[in-house]
Motif scaffolding. Structure first.
Motif, mmCIF file in Angstrom:
data_model
loop_
_atom_site.group_PDB
_atom_site.id
_atom_site.type_symbol
_atom_site.label_atom_id
_atom_site.label_comp_id
_atom_site.label_asym_id
_atom_site.label_seq_id
_atom_site.Cartn_x
_atom_site.Cartn_y
_atom_site.Cartn_z
ATOM 1 N N PHE A 1 0.868 -1.180 0.000
ATOM 2 C CA PHE A 1 0.000 0.000 0.000
ATOM 3 C C PHE A 1 0.901 1.224 0.000
ATOM 4 C CE2 PHE A 1 -3.832 2.173 1.959
ATOM 5 C CZ PHE A 1 -4.695 1.818 0.947
ATOM 6 N N SER B 1 -8.120 4.282 -6.297
ATOM 7 C CA SER B 1 -8.204 4.323 -7.757
ATOM 8 C C SER B 1 -9.211 5.372 -8.225
ATOM 9 C CB SER B 1 -8.602 2.947 -8.304
ATOM 10 O OG SER B 1 -7.650 1.964 -7.951
ATOM 11 N N VAL C 1 -1.325 4.497 -9.686
ATOM 12 C CA VAL C 1 -2.602 3.941 -10.144
ATOM 13 C C VAL C 1 -3.614 5.049 -10.476
ATOM 14 C CG1 VAL C 1 -4.564 2.487 -9.533
ATOM 15 C CG2 VAL C 1 -2.259 1.732 -8.983
ATOM 16 N N THR D 1 0.320 2.814 -5.122
ATOM 17 C CA THR D 1 -1.138 2.835 -5.055
ATOM 18 C C THR D 1 -1.666 4.268 -5.017
ATOM 19 O OG1 THR D 1 -1.069 2.656 -2.643
ATOM 20 C CG2 THR D 1 -1.247 0.621 -3.870
ATOM 21 N N LEU E 1 -7.262 0.113 -1.994
ATOM 22 C CA LEU E 1 -6.749 0.386 -3.336
ATOM 23 C C LEU E 1 -7.872 0.736 -4.299
ATOM 24 C CD1 LEU E 1 -4.574 0.453 -5.490
ATOM 25 C CD2 LEU E 1 -4.711 -2.041 -5.641
#
Length: 528
Positions: A60, A306, A68, A64, A302
């Motif tokens: 993490f 995103s 992302v 992330t 996550l």
């Protein structure tokens, strides 16, 4: 932006607490830090919760938080592949890490290469696995630095400081502190700072994902603004099109790319030295299984992060900053800076910043363990334990600063390619490490030949696609066009690797070769 000197003060105070915890690690759960198992694996005494935090700190990360959402901001739904990739990766971990933990506890292994050496009775294969891990970690650490740079850029811009030199000096100072407490505390310092970092990260994620949609008028507003604003901030230099490329829904022709990116990345995740290092620090096989079983909670985080790459389209101030700098990696810091109170921006920025430092520490420790145990010691077998550990400490320090120079390979918006490039490389150790946990019937020279074929094809295809086929001049994609659709290059390379390994093993068997493993299957399945 809601960035001022209160923001900076919160950032500095929290960083001071982070640094204290890093140095305090040397006194926490005291052990002889002149032993590599104590310095590099925390004495193999971390419980369920600590391993959960440590592995979460590994995974993490700035990847992330920065790469992302930046990928989703730039290219849309394809980059949601990170969600199934992480979920499948934990499944792979449950099939492999408990076995590797048993073998390591029974035989005193520190690294996966230690296991490979005994499993296939091959010193050369172990060295290759070790060096592959070292090389693959470079782009992964560089990815953390990209995330840290993005935070510093927005923080300093909000304070009216636009000098790149100040950003670079800040990064160097942070890495000096990181190197110092890693040198003295080893994995204990990484574990304590990992807990601190994860707590701040979760506070940031939950707060932003709740408050920002309320402020902008919901996710529907963000998706609506995406359709309006995309053309103003993006232009496909290849096609000349301003049409959003699969931003909201994935077209059927990209399904092979989505699936292969998720699958290939999930195979690679627990081959990385830092993931293996964190797993081997567990106190028991049972606690390792429990901590790994709880890691999908991070997958939920996550998925939420995103969505930051979509929310930013409904925040004009954030879009203006990204457009002005031309840096898509600023998507998340800009979103937070333009929507949250100034004191909270300091907390969130510090969370992302140390979200790069903690995994960089763990990665450097893992690399040092590999290089000392499986490269240097192979050529100097009489190296005493004290010298072995001291050398590992210095190598971990040097490696951190080498990674700083790797950052400029990929433009920040495409930072996710750093992780995918590392995935292509580290995947080639899968036959020796993962398959070796289940069978010793793979011939070592064939494994070396398969690794060679996989590395050459993987790196060669990556170069061909980016520099020859598309003339990017940078690593902008890891996909190759096929009759089935675009596929992740790691899948191609691994398939070639496995084919060469299996064919070579079959030939070796026909010529009379038989396995000569130094570790039994019983020692892999159970702790003795």
């Amino acid at each position: 932006m809601n960035v001022n000197y209160l923001t900076l003060s919160v950032f500095v105070i929290l960083f001071a607490i982070f640094s204290f915890l890093g140095f305090y690690g040397a006194r926490w759960r005291k052990g002889d830090l002149n032993k590599l198992s104590e310095w590099g694996l925390g004495g193999r005494r971390l419980g369920t919760l600590l391993v959960w935090f440590l592995l979460g700190a590994d995974l993490f990360t700035a990847y992330t938080f920065i790469a992302v959402p930046a990928g989703i901001f730039a290219s849309g739904s394809l980059y949601f592949f990170a969600i199934p990739y992480v979920a499948w990766g934990f499944g792979v971990a449950l099939l492999t890490m408990p076995r590797l933990w048993n073998a390591s506890r029974n035989k005193g292994y520190i690294t996966a290469a230690d296991f490979v050496k005994d499993r296939f009775n091959s010193r050369s294969l172990a060295i290759i696995v070790a060096l592959t891990g070292v090389v693959a970690e470079l782009p992964y650490i560089a990815l953390q630095i990209v995330g840290m740079e993005a935070v510093l850029a927005v923080l300093l811009a909000g304070l009216g400081i636009s000098s790149k030199i100040v950003t670079e000096i800040s990064l160097i100072l942070a890495f000096i502190i990181l190197a110092a407490f890693t040198f003295t505390s080893g994995l204990r310092g990484a574990a304590l700072t990992g807990v601190f970092k994860d707590v701040l990260i979760w506070i940031t994620v939950i707060t932003v994902i709740v408050l920002v949609p309320i402020e902008i008028g919901g996710f529907s507003k963000a998706f609506s603004d995406l359709s309006t604003n995309f053309a103003a901030y993006h232009l496909d230099k290849v096609t000349g099109s301003k049409v959003p490329p699969a931003m909201e829904t994935l077209p059927i022709e990209l399904a092979p790319a989505y699936f292969s990116l998720a699958l290939g990345s999930s195979f690679a995740l627990y081959l990385y030295p830092h993931a293996i290092n964190g797993s081997l620090s567990s106190e028991s096989e049972k606690k390792l299984v429990y901590s790994t079983s709880f890691l999908p909670i991070y997958g939920i985080g996550l998925a939420l992060i995103s969505l930051f790459g979509i929310l930013v389209y409904a925040v004009p101030g954030a879009l203006d900053l990204i457009a002005k700098t031309g840096n898509g990696a600023l998507a998340v810091p800009a979103l937070i800076a333009c929507t949250m109170p100034c004191w909270f921006v300091g907390l969130a920025f510090l969370a992302i910043f140390v979200g790069g430092l903690v995994p960089a520490s763990i990665m450097a420790i893992a690399v040092a363990n590999l290089f000392v145990r499986n490269v240097i010691k192979e050529f100097k077998p009489d190296l005493p334990p004290y010298s072995e550990t001291k050398l590992a400490k210095w190598i971990s320090t040097i490696f951190k600063f080498l990674a700083l120079g790797f950052v400029f390979v990929v433009p920040a918006t495409y930072a996710i390619q750093l992780q995918l490039l590392g995935g292509i490389i580290i995947s080639q150790t899968l036959p020796a490490v993962f398959l070796g946990l289940y069978t010793d019937k793979l011939e070592p020279k064939s494994l070396i030949a398969g690794w060679t074929a996989g590395i050459i094809s993987g790196v060669g295809l990556e170069y061909y696609v980016n520099f020859i086929q598309h003339h990017f001049g940078v690593f902008k994609t890891s996909l190759m066009t096929t009759p089935l659709g675009p596929l992740f290059i790691a899948i191609f390379a691994l398939a070639i690797n496995l084919a060469v390994t299996l064919i070579g093993t079959a030939i070796a068997y026909s010529m009379g070769w038989r396995p000569k493993s130094k570790i039994t299957q019983e020692e892999i399945i159970k702790t003795t």
